[in-house]
Write an enzyme that holds these catalytic residues in place. Structure first.
Site, mmCIF file in Angstrom:
data_model
loop_
_atom_site.group_PDB
_atom_site.id
_atom_site.type_symbol
_atom_site.label_atom_id
_atom_site.label_comp_id
_atom_site.label_asym_id
_atom_site.label_seq_id
_atom_site.Cartn_x
_atom_site.Cartn_y
_atom_site.Cartn_z
ATOM 1 N N GLY A 15 -76.356 72.353 28.260
ATOM 2 C CA GLY A 15 -77.498 71.816 29.120
ATOM 3 C C GLY A 15 -77.284 70.778 30.430
ATOM 4 O O GLY A 15 -76.655 69.933 30.150
ATOM 5 N N ARG A 76 -73.675 78.605 29.336
ATOM 6 C CA ARG A 76 -73.208 78.681 27.777
ATOM 7 C C ARG A 76 -72.523 79.883 27.921
ATOM 8 O O ARG A 76 -72.887 81.110 28.293
ATOM 9 C CB ARG A 76 -74.304 78.651 27.017
ATOM 10 C CG ARG A 76 -75.178 77.240 27.062
ATOM 11 C CD ARG A 76 -76.242 77.310 26.096
ATOM 12 N NE ARG A 76 -77.643 76.422 26.493
ATOM 13 C CZ ARG A 76 -77.370 75.090 26.060
ATOM 14 N NH1 ARG A 76 -76.459 74.649 25.673
ATOM 15 N NH2 ARG A 76 -78.623 74.446 26.512
ATOM 16 N N ASP A 107 -72.300 67.876 22.611
ATOM 17 C CA ASP A 107 -71.472 68.387 21.422
ATOM 18 C C ASP A 107 -70.711 69.578 21.486
ATOM 19 O O ASP A 107 -69.543 69.941 21.148
ATOM 20 C CB ASP A 107 -71.855 67.505 19.823
ATOM 21 C CG ASP A 107 -73.459 68.189 19.938
ATOM 22 O OD1 ASP A 107 -73.904 69.158 20.495
ATOM 23 O OD2 ASP A 107 -73.877 68.022 18.651
ATOM 24 N N THR A 130 -76.286 64.727 28.475
ATOM 25 C CA THR A 130 -77.157 65.340 27.926
ATOM 26 C C THR A 130 -78.347 64.541 27.690
ATOM 27 O O THR A 130 -78.154 63.110 27.523
ATOM 28 C CB THR A 130 -76.700 66.115 26.493
ATOM 29 O OG1 THR A 130 -77.990 66.355 25.598
ATOM 30 C CG2 THR A 130 -76.018 64.801 25.744
ATOM 31 N N ASP A 132 -80.571 64.195 25.549
ATOM 32 C CA ASP A 132 -81.071 63.686 24.243
ATOM 33 C C ASP A 132 -80.474 62.325 23.626
ATOM 34 O O ASP A 132 -80.961 62.014 22.615
ATOM 35 C CB ASP A 132 -80.690 64.817 23.357
ATOM 36 C CG ASP A 132 -81.653 66.259 23.846
ATOM 37 O OD1 ASP A 132 -82.532 66.158 24.256
ATOM 38 O OD2 ASP A 132 -81.360 67.331 23.146
ATOM 39 N N ASP A 134 -77.770 61.905 21.852
ATOM 40 C CA ASP A 134 -77.570 62.317 20.667
ATOM 41 C C ASP A 134 -76.253 62.280 20.151
ATOM 42 O O ASP A 134 -75.791 62.982 19.000
ATOM 43 C CB ASP A 134 -78.215 63.766 20.069
ATOM 44 C CG ASP A 134 -77.610 64.870 20.769
ATOM 45 O OD1 ASP A 134 -76.955 64.671 21.907
ATOM 46 O OD2 ASP A 134 -78.022 65.846 20.520
ATOM 47 N N ARG A 176 -84.386 68.094 19.914
ATOM 48 C CA ARG A 176 -84.575 68.585 18.689
ATOM 49 C C ARG A 176 -83.925 68.312 17.437
ATOM 50 O O ARG A 176 -84.653 68.221 16.355
ATOM 51 C CB ARG A 176 -83.514 70.071 18.850
ATOM 52 C CG ARG A 176 -84.491 71.227 19.554
ATOM 53 C CD ARG A 176 -83.604 72.430 19.639
ATOM 54 N NE ARG A 176 -82.616 72.002 20.643
ATOM 55 C CZ ARG A 176 -81.970 72.714 21.399
ATOM 56 N NH1 ARG A 176 -82.173 73.692 21.615
ATOM 57 N NH2 ARG A 176 -80.883 72.189 22.038
HETATM 58 P P1 ATP Z 1 -76.457 70.497 24.777
HETATM 59 O O1 ATP Z 1 -76.465 69.103 24.057
HETATM 60 O O2 ATP Z 1 -77.435 70.242 26.150
HETATM 61 O O3 ATP Z 1 -76.996 71.768 24.286
HETATM 62 P P2 ATP Z 1 -73.887 71.551 24.654
HETATM 63 O O4 ATP Z 1 -72.606 70.979 25.292
HETATM 64 O O5 ATP Z 1 -74.013 70.860 23.310
HETATM 65 O O6 ATP Z 1 -75.237 70.793 25.267
HETATM 66 P P3 ATP Z 1 -73.969 74.126 23.807
HETATM 67 O O7 ATP Z 1 -74.470 75.489 24.324
HETATM 68 O O8 ATP Z 1 -73.798 73.726 22.504
HETATM 69 O O9 ATP Z 1 -74.201 72.930 24.778
HETATM 70 O O10 ATP Z 1 -72.263 74.418 24.161
HETATM 71 C C1 ATP Z 1 -71.668 74.642 25.546
HETATM 72 C C2 ATP Z 1 -70.629 75.702 25.455
HETATM 73 O O11 ATP Z 1 -69.404 75.109 24.477
HETATM 74 C C3 ATP Z 1 -70.995 76.933 24.677
HETATM 75 O O12 ATP Z 1 -71.705 77.835 25.390
HETATM 76 C C4 ATP Z 1 -69.424 77.567 24.376
HETATM 77 O O13 ATP Z 1 -68.905 78.094 25.536
HETATM 78 C C5 ATP Z 1 -68.702 76.353 24.208
HETATM 79 N N1 ATP Z 1 -68.463 76.022 22.731
HETATM 80 C C6 ATP Z 1 -69.298 75.627 21.757
HETATM 81 N N2 ATP Z 1 -68.853 75.416 20.483
HETATM 82 C C7 ATP Z 1 -67.615 76.303 20.715
HETATM 83 C C8 ATP Z 1 -66.742 76.569 19.729
HETATM 84 N N3 ATP Z 1 -66.781 76.344 18.271
HETATM 85 N N4 ATP Z 1 -65.725 77.157 20.078
HETATM 86 C C9 ATP Z 1 -65.481 77.238 21.358
HETATM 87 N N5 ATP Z 1 -66.409 76.995 22.290
HETATM 88 C C10 ATP Z 1 -67.399 76.361 22.010
#
Ligand code: ATP
Length: 328
Positions: A15, A76, A107, A130, A132, A134, A176
């Site tokens: 995000g 993503r 994360d 992010t 949030d 978190d 969330r």
């Molecule tokens: P937000 O907190 O805003 O959701 P985020 O970084 O947690 O941000 P995610 O959609 O959970 O967002 O993760 C971003 C991208 O990281 C995913 O689309 C994927 O490409 C990569 N990713 C997440 N988990 C894994 C994993 N276990 N192995 C490889 N790539 C991953």
């Protein structure tokens, strides 16, 4: 400083959050300051898989410190969760002469960075971006402070109409899994009640509190609800429930939604982004890898990515008590 790293790549993933651009600017300019080449990767890990790269010099990041969103775009990527996808990403990085990666995201993005780093022994560093707030290992993530300011500005406006019509407003804010936005923006905007995922207030106590508030002479009220609140009802169902049990209330719902992610970053987020970007690049040049840069008691810190991913920055329970006292 290490002389093995000649080119560092930076991407934004997950995000988007205000302050990501300021962090990109900081990474690019810190690289230039140390005589290191910098490459921007578009659309997060998907762009890494597709080789969607752009060389970035200090003048390519002019006039972005004040912009929300991310000039590198975010995405993503499902493909990055496959070993074929990551192999392709590694191939593109090495072909471009890139020897370290800075990931600005949440994360999930850090999990991806860690998996990639372990698979190819590739240096990575995370910058928490992010709204949030978190992520374990930092008291503030990029975008959180801006989001708080956006939320209280909106709630101030809603309060004007709530008090003109003697209404009760349920206002849903993002969060969330974490109630940081709801709790802090709730106190900052003078909310009557704040419902967060970390504490299940219970419907009876909510009813009791609203009854008390009416009896004490309050004619309008604001209840801030985090989207991940565990009461078992969404914000519209909550409205229906309260309407049924307290028919004297005229209730409206407002879901703030994606506006919380946009807008010019606050001064706090711009300064934080600048500090974290410098630390991320310089830590890589010192030979460090698999850390997240963060802030704690106004000191820039490093937390192992593994800990940052597993943990959550806890909410301050004292704030719940402050909120209770303020709604007297
Ligand atoms: P937000 O907190 O805003 O959701 P985020 O970084 O947690 O941000 P995610 O959609 O959970 O967002 O993760 C971003 C991208 O990281 C995913 O689309 C994927 O490409 C990569 N990713 C997440 N988990 C894994 C994993 N276990 N192995 C490889 N790539 C991953």
């Amino acid at each position: 400083m290490s002389n093995t790293i000649k080119k560092i790549a930076v991407l934004t993933s997950g995000g988007d959050a205000p302050g990501m651009n300021a962090a990109i600017r900081s990474v690019v300019r810190t690289c230039a300051y140390h005589g290191i080449d910098c490459v921007g990767i578009y659309r997060g890990y998907q762009g890494m898989i597709e080789g969607d790269f752009k060389e970035m010099g200090p003048r390519t990041v002019n006039n972005i410190i004040n912009k929300g969103g991310t000039i590198l775009k975010s995405a993503r990527s499902k493909d990055f969760q496959t070993s074929e996808g990551r192999k392709l990403a590694y191939k593109h990085l090495t072909e471009a002469g890139i020897s370290a990666l800075i990931v600005i995201g949440g994360d999930g993005s850090f999990t991806g960075a860690q998996v990639f780093s372990k698979e190819f022994n590739f240096p990575v560093m995370g910058i928490p971006g992010t709204i949030d707030n978190d992520i374990f290992g930092t008291s503030h993530t990029l975008g959180y402070d801006t989001a708080l300011n956006t939320v209280i500005e909106c709630i101030d406006k809603i309060r004007d109409t709530a008090s003109s019509h003697n209404r009760l407003f349920f206002i849903e804010v993002m969060g969330r899994d974490a109630g940081h936005i709801a709790l802090n923006a709730g106190i900052g905007s003078g909310a009557e009640e704040i419902l967060i995922p970390e504490e299940d207030l219970g419907l009876d106590r909510l009813l009791e509190s609203l009854q008390k508030s009416k009896a004490s002479g309050k004619s309008s009220s604001i209840v801030v609800v985090a989207e991940g609140d565990k009461m078992g009802k969404n914000v519209f169902e909550l409205k229906d429930y309260i309407e049924e049990h307290l028919p004297e209330y005229d209730i409206r719902v407002s879901v703030l939604g994606h506006m919380q992610r946009g807008g010019a970053p606050s001064c706090f987020d711009r300064v934080l982004a600048s500090r974290l970007g410098v630390k991320a690049v310089e830590s890589i040049l010192e030979g460090k890898s698999n850390f997240m840069v963060g802030i704690s008691k106004d000191e820039v810190t490093l937390t192992p990515l593994e800990q940052a991913i597993k943990g959550h920055y806890p909410i301050d329970m004292e704030l719940l008590r402050v909120s209770d006292i303020m709604s007297t």
